[in-house]
Design a protein around this motif. Structure first.
Motif: not given
Length: 430
Positions: A32-36, A157-164
């Motif tokens: 998935r795309p990384l956040p800022r 590290i930065f993409v939450d696996p619990e996120a939608e």
């Protein structure tokens, strides 16, 4: 029916950290795309520097502020002694396991508590890996590191696996106006939603002249214009009010298709819309107009899949070649766009043979659709899709094939190649 899997890979375990195998293209495509965030990489070798530079150009890194320095752990400690640390530091080192923790101590003293560190070393030692993780290092990778490994580690590290889950976006665009790209986009959106029982949203991005509302026999009062021109209101609830239900699993974000205003957009005008679509459904089909602007270029660069539609003539060949060349640069770590050759075999029209057309582009077609004015005309005039008009037709089978390809459920079929001298000669004269 099976649902499309659009989740990210699980975070790597300690055995992965101590020398993972190279990620496959499918693994890379699922990230998935990384956040800022901000990342600063310290590279001691040219090989890692090239890998990090390649990662920085990846479409999933669009929002990331990336900086690369030729230096070691000591250089990082010296730099951050007088400046704030970024969200992530990537450091390459050839220090032996017995001295590595001691060498990291000065850096630990100047790092902000929230800063994460990925270490790239030369020793495949599981005991060292465990010591580093216990001391606060986020990940340890053994060089030489592949770009996909490094990007997957950052994402873990930065993409939450619990996120939608984040849905996949599939962008359709024509190599030339009038080649049937919208027709293919609409039939594929309908096919994906029906074949796989997957919630799908079709977004018609041709605001002044879009035809999705006609093709699905809909007349919605609201649609994508409200989302684009009022981004501050855009959320899942607002989007739900703008969507029109076309079938059990397909919803439409329709274009206004009226000329009561000019439709001028900035380069990122549609990005909030696409992001909310991806959070709302497993598949978002984007029907782009045939234009090359900052906003279409941006969407094509960031879409999970791109489908180019062309007809077999010289102008389409030239345009398709230019688009493929441009997208190779915009999407250096992704496979080439899928190409659909449409309206093949139109009576009395001189054509380039499909095999010659594809060989000139050095690409295999996702599908070849023969010219069938009766079938496509009946479908368009009745506001129905091809499978609704004639589910047993060759075109219906071809649309099923495209749906399987763009959702990653099958490989493309091969076509027989022919001579190229005439086609290449025509290209050289252009």
């Amino acid at each position: 029916m099976n649902q499309i899997d659009y989740s990210i890979p699980a975070a790597p375990d300690e055995h992965h950290g101590a020398g993972r195998e190279v990620e496959s293209q499918a693994d890379l495509a699922s990230l998935r795309p990384l956040p800022r965030i901000s990342i600063h990489a310290f590279c001691e070798s040219d090989a890692l520097q090239r890998t990090v530079e390649r990662m920085a150009r990846d479409r999933r890194m669009t929002k990331v502020n990336m900086r690369i320095t030729n230096g070691s752990i000591e250089a990082a400690a010296n730099m951050f002694a007088s400046s704030p640390t970024p969200n992530l530091i990537i450091i390459e080192t050839d220090t032996d396991p017995g001295h590595l923790l001691g060498e990291l101590a000065p850096l630990a003293e100047v790092c902000d508590p929230s800063t994460r560190v990925i270490l790239v070393g030369q020793y495949n030692d599981i005991a060292l890996y465990r010591d580093l993780i216990r001391s606060g290092i986020s990940e340890y990778l053994v060089g030489p590191v592949q770009m996909a490994d490094l990007l997957a580690s950052v994402a873990a590290i930065f993409v939450d696996p619990e996120a939608e889950p984040l849905g996949r976006s599939i962008a359709f665009i024509g190599a030339k106006g009038g080649v049937g790209s919208s027709t293919i986009a609409h039939n594929c959106a309908f096919g994906i939603s029906n074949l796989f029982s997957t919630e799908t949203i079709l977004a018609d991005l041709d605001l002044p002249f879009g035809t999705a509302n006609i093709d699905f026999d809909q007349d919605p009062a609201q649609g994508i214009a409200e989302a684009v021109f009022a981004p501050e209101r855009l959320d899942e609830v607002f989007l739900d009010r703008l969507l029109t239900k076309c079938s059990e699993h397909l919803s439409l974000l329709a274009a206004p298709s009226i000329l009561d205003r000019t439709y001028d957009y900035g380069g990122t005008a549609f990005q909030p819309v696409v992001e909310i679509l991806q959070r709302s459904a497993p598949v978002a089909v984007l029907d782009l107009p045939h234009t090359w602007s900052e906003w279409t270029r941006s969407l094509l660069a960031e879409a999970d899949e791109v489908v180019i539609t062309a007809v077999p003539d010289l102008a389409n060949l030239r345009n398709a070649k230019n688009m493929l060349d441009a997208l190779r640069k915009l999407r250096p770590n992704d496979h080439l766009p899928h190409l659909v050759l449409n309206q093949v075999g139109m009576p009395k029209r001189p054509e380039i043979a499909p095999s010659d057309f594809m060989e000139a582009l050095e690409i295999e077609p996702a599908a070849i659709l023969p010219f069938d004015v009766q079938l496509f005309g009946n479908a368009a005039n009745s506001g129905r899709m091809i499978t609704e008009v004639d589910a047993k037709s060759a075109a219906a089978e071809t649309f099923s094939q495209i749906c399987h390809i763009v959702t990653g459920r099958t490989e493309m079929r091969k076509i027989r190649k022919g001579g190229l001298s005439k086609v290449l000669g025509m290209l050289r004269r252009k």
